[in-house]
Design a protein around this motif. Structure first.
Motif, PDB file in Angstrom:
ATOM      1  N   MET A  83       0.885  -1.171   0.077  1.00 48.05           N
ATOM      2  CA  MET A  83      -0.225  -0.163   0.145  1.00 48.05           C
ATOM      3  C   MET A  83       0.999   1.235   0.143  1.00 48.05           C
ATOM      4  O   MET A  83       2.091   1.170   0.869  1.00 48.05           O
ATOM      5  N   LEU A 131       1.137   5.583   0.368  1.00 45.54           N
ATOM      6  CA  LEU A 131       0.366   6.852   0.810  1.00 45.54           C
ATOM      7  C   LEU A 131       1.286   8.138   0.178  1.00 45.54           C
ATOM      8  O   LEU A 131       2.665   8.080   0.263  1.00 45.54           O
ATOM      9  N   GLY A 181      -5.745   7.286   6.263  1.00 43.53           N
ATOM     10  CA  GLY A 181      -5.734   7.202   4.732  1.00 43.53           C
ATOM     11  C   GLY A 181      -6.315   5.774   4.215  1.00 43.53           C
ATOM     12  O   GLY A 181      -7.216   5.705   3.519  1.00 43.53           O
ATOM     13  N   THR A 182      -6.307   4.787   5.160  1.00 40.04           N
ATOM     14  CA  THR A 182      -6.850   3.453   4.745  1.00 40.04           C
ATOM     15  C   THR A 182      -8.320   3.560   5.233  1.00 40.04           C
ATOM     16  O   THR A 182      -9.209   2.745   4.525  1.00 40.04           O
ATOM     17  N   ALA A 204     -10.060   5.589   2.043  1.00 42.22           N
ATOM     18  CA  ALA A 204      -9.830   5.076   0.724  1.00 42.22           C
ATOM     19  C   ALA A 204     -11.194   3.968   0.293  1.00 42.22           C
ATOM     20  O   ALA A 204     -11.443   4.120  -0.585  1.00 42.22           O
ATOM     21  N   GLY A 264     -14.001   6.165  -0.190  1.00 42.09           N
ATOM     22  CA  GLY A 264     -13.774   7.001  -1.582  1.00 42.09           C
ATOM     23  C   GLY A 264     -13.570   8.523  -1.017  1.00 42.09           C
ATOM     24  O   GLY A 264     -14.051   9.501  -1.997  1.00 42.09           O
ATOM     25  N   ARG A 293      -3.245  11.280  -1.450  1.00 41.10           N
ATOM     26  CA  ARG A 293      -3.835   9.961  -2.342  1.00 41.10           C
ATOM     27  C   ARG A 293      -3.353   8.500  -1.542  1.00 41.10           C
ATOM     28  O   ARG A 293      -2.200   8.400  -1.166  1.00 41.10           O
ATOM     29  N   VAL A 294      -4.237   7.355  -1.655  1.00 43.23           N
ATOM     30  CA  VAL A 294      -3.754   6.262  -1.068  1.00 43.23           C
ATOM     31  C   VAL A 294      -3.997   5.342  -2.270  1.00 43.23           C
ATOM     32  O   VAL A 294      -5.000   5.128  -2.911  1.00 43.23           O
ATOM     33  N   THR A 295      -2.889   4.494  -2.630  1.00 41.53           N
ATOM     34  CA  THR A 295      -3.365   3.378  -3.481  1.00 41.53           C
ATOM     35  C   THR A 295      -2.845   1.929  -3.078  1.00 41.53           C
ATOM     36  O   THR A 295      -1.971   1.973  -1.963  1.00 41.53           O
ATOM     37  N   ALA A 334      -5.104   0.215  -1.563  1.00 44.76           N
ATOM     38  CA  ALA A 334      -5.916  -0.305  -0.406  1.00 44.76           C
ATOM     39  C   ALA A 334      -7.332  -1.045  -0.871  1.00 44.76           C
ATOM     40  O   ALA A 334      -8.197  -1.295  -0.184  1.00 44.76           O
TER      41      ALA A 334
END
Length: 89
Positions: A1, A3, A44-45, A48, A51, A59-61, A63
């Motif tokens: 994940m 951040l 963040g989690t 995410a 939405g 931005r969080v990718t 998750a």
């Protein structure tokens, strides 16, 4: 994940990566920003999957694998401050 655009108290970073599916420990000296980093990770989690945006993270990718997130903190469960989630685990 990952951040992206992390900014919380004394911690700023363009990119922070956490492995998913592994036990990860965060260590450091007093005042190094461990709690700030974990607070941003939790916010963040939580944001995410819903939405929504988090204040500390742009931005969080990565998750998408999580259906839900539970953040456990050190707030007292009962009337005494010694009764927190860590004492039950």
């Amino acid at each position: 994940m990952e951040l992206h655009g992390l900014s919380a108290h004394n911690v700023t970073a363009d990119l922070v990566r956490f492995p998913v599916g592994r036990l990860t420990c965060l260590t450091g000296v007093s005042g190094s920003g461990k709690s700030s980093l974990l607070g941003a990770l939790g916010a963040g989690t939580e944001a995410a999957p819903a939405g929504t945006a988090a204040d500390a993270v742009r931005r969080v990718t990565g998750a998408g694998a999580f259906g839900w997130v539970a953040v456990v903190d050190q707030e007292p469960i009962g009337r005494t401050p010694r009764s927190n989630p860590a004492t039950y685990s």
